[in-house]
Design an enzyme around this catalytic site. Structure first.
Site, short mmCIF file in Angstrom:
data_model
loop_
_atom_site.label_atom_id
_atom_site.label_comp_id
_atom_site.label_asym_id
_atom_site.label_seq_id
_atom_site.Cartn_x
_atom_site.Cartn_y
_atom_site.Cartn_z
N THR A 5 -1.03 -4.30 -4.49
CA THR A 5 -0.59 -3.70 -5.76
C THR A 5 -1.62 -2.73 -6.31
O THR A 5 -1.26 -1.68 -6.87
CB THR A 5 -0.31 -4.81 -6.79
OG1 THR A 5 0.76 -5.62 -6.33
CG2 THR A 5 0.06 -4.23 -8.14
N SER A 55 0.03 -7.33 1.34
CA SER A 55 -0.70 -8.51 1.82
C SER A 55 0.21 -9.53 2.49
O SER A 55 -0.28 -10.41 3.21
CB SER A 55 -1.46 -9.18 0.67
OG SER A 55 -0.60 -9.76 -0.27
N THR A 82 -2.38 -9.46 -3.86
CA THR A 82 -2.59 -10.81 -4.40
C THR A 82 -1.74 -11.89 -3.73
O THR A 82 -2.06 -13.07 -3.83
CB THR A 82 -2.31 -10.84 -5.91
OG1 THR A 82 -0.96 -10.45 -6.15
CG2 THR A 82 -3.26 -9.89 -6.64
N ASP A 83 -0.65 -11.50 -3.05
CA ASP A 83 0.23 -12.52 -2.46
C ASP A 83 -0.51 -13.46 -1.54
O ASP A 83 -0.26 -14.67 -1.52
CB ASP A 83 1.38 -11.85 -1.70
CG ASP A 83 2.52 -11.42 -2.61
OD1 ASP A 83 2.38 -11.55 -3.84
OD2 ASP A 83 3.55 -10.97 -2.09
#
Length: 330
Positions: free
Chosen positions: A11, A52, A84-85
């Site tokens: 992101t 990610s 961030t995933d």
């Protein structure tokens, strides 16, 4: 001190388009401008720019190689920008390969709100991560996640919110430190153990790419039948069971797990609970922790199922026995 900021995408590296947020080609330049404007002694190292959700163990091994190369080239600290995933998984993958071996701080960060969105948090997170990577004390902590001014250990951190900017936490443990006005405040001492696995230091991208160890997670739930595990068992190199409660499985799944064990495939027993250990000797009967561990399942030592999967995959790729990889304090 020169900090190398290695970009992986996510992101933080997106732009808003008519088709949603997509990878931006201007991310590295924008990072360089931010760091220059703040007078940071840092250089940007574009590596990858991908979601990610596509980052696997092979990518983690490749990233570890880049980190070591940057350190050899004079970097005294490392920041990795990442989606961030799966940020927590890459942080732990780096700990498995690197441990504290680099001798410099390694900090991972990202953003929940991309450039152009109201309340974008990427710049603040990057600057906080650079501050962490500039504090030599953090070298002894292994890779850490720096997010919303909190510092978390790779082995404990997990994404606790899909939308909030304070998206990461360490259930049952809390952050080891925080960033305040660009300075690092440490709340806990150096971890008692290095989480790296002996033998994984030389595991490269190729060993973990297609054809490498195939380790899957099987989630337990009330009345789980084990149908999917039974169907895929002969194609797997390892299995992680995310058991209910203290590490338990329903009868159908229990049968499937025992069949996998009888075939010689390693099974690691973890809990789907965000906090707490797998029990050892409290409950008896089919599908209890006593039953599964007695059948040969390996105790997951309190690791989250996703991190236990990585630990097993890296161990298998390195030729390290699964029981050895999960021995000792976690």
């Amino acid at each position: 001190m020169t900090v190398a900021v290695v970009t992986m995408g996510g992101t933080i590296a997106t732009a808003i388009t008519a088709d949603g947020a997509l990878p931006s080609e201007t991310h590295a330049g924008a990072l360089a401008d931010l760091l220059a404007a703040r007078g940071a002694d840092a250089r940007v190292v574009p590596f990858r720019n991908t979601s990610s959700r596509q980052v696997g163990a092979a990518d983690m091994a490749a990233l570890a190689a880049v980190i070591l190369a940057e350190i050899a080239d004079g970097a005294s600290g490392i920041v990795v920008t990442h989606g961030t995933d799966t940020l927590e998984e890459t942080a732990y993958g780096l700990e498995l390969v690197l441990g504290t071996r680099p001798g410099v701080p390694v900090a991972l960060t990202g953003a929940m709100r991309g450039p152009g969105q109201a309340g974008a948090d990427g710049d603040a997170n990057v600057l906080a991560a650079v501050a962490a990577a500039s504090d030599e004390r953090l070298a002894e902590y292994g890779p850490v996640v720096v997010f919303a001014d909190e510092i978390h250990l790779a082995r404990h951190v997990t994404k606790v919110s899909s939308t909030r900017v304070d998206a990461f936490g360490s259930p049952g443990w809390g952050p080891v430190g925080s960033v305040v006005e660009g300075s690092i405040l440490l709340r806990h001492g150096v971890p008692a153990t290095d989480h790296g696995i002996v033998g994984t230091a030389d595991v490269g991208e190729e060993a973990l790419s297609a054809g490498g160890p195939d380790v899957e997670i099987v989630h337990a739930y009330g009345g789980a039948t084990g149908t999917l595990l039974a169907a895929a068992a002969d194609r797997l190199d390892g299995v992680v069971v995310a058991g209910t409660g203290g590490g338990h499985t329903a009868l159908g799944l229990t049968t499937a797990v025992k069949d996998v064990l009888k075939a010689g495939t390693p099974v690691v027993l973890t809990s789907r609970c965000p906090d707490g250990e797998v029990l050892r000797e409290t409950y008896g009967g089919e599908g209890s922790e006593l039953d599964l561990l007695g059948a040969g399942a390996i105790h997951g030592r309190g690791l989250h199922p996703t991190k236990a999967r990585l630990r097993l995959a890296f161990a298998l790729a390195a030729g390290v026995g699964p029981a050895v990889a999960f021995a000792g304090e976690m």
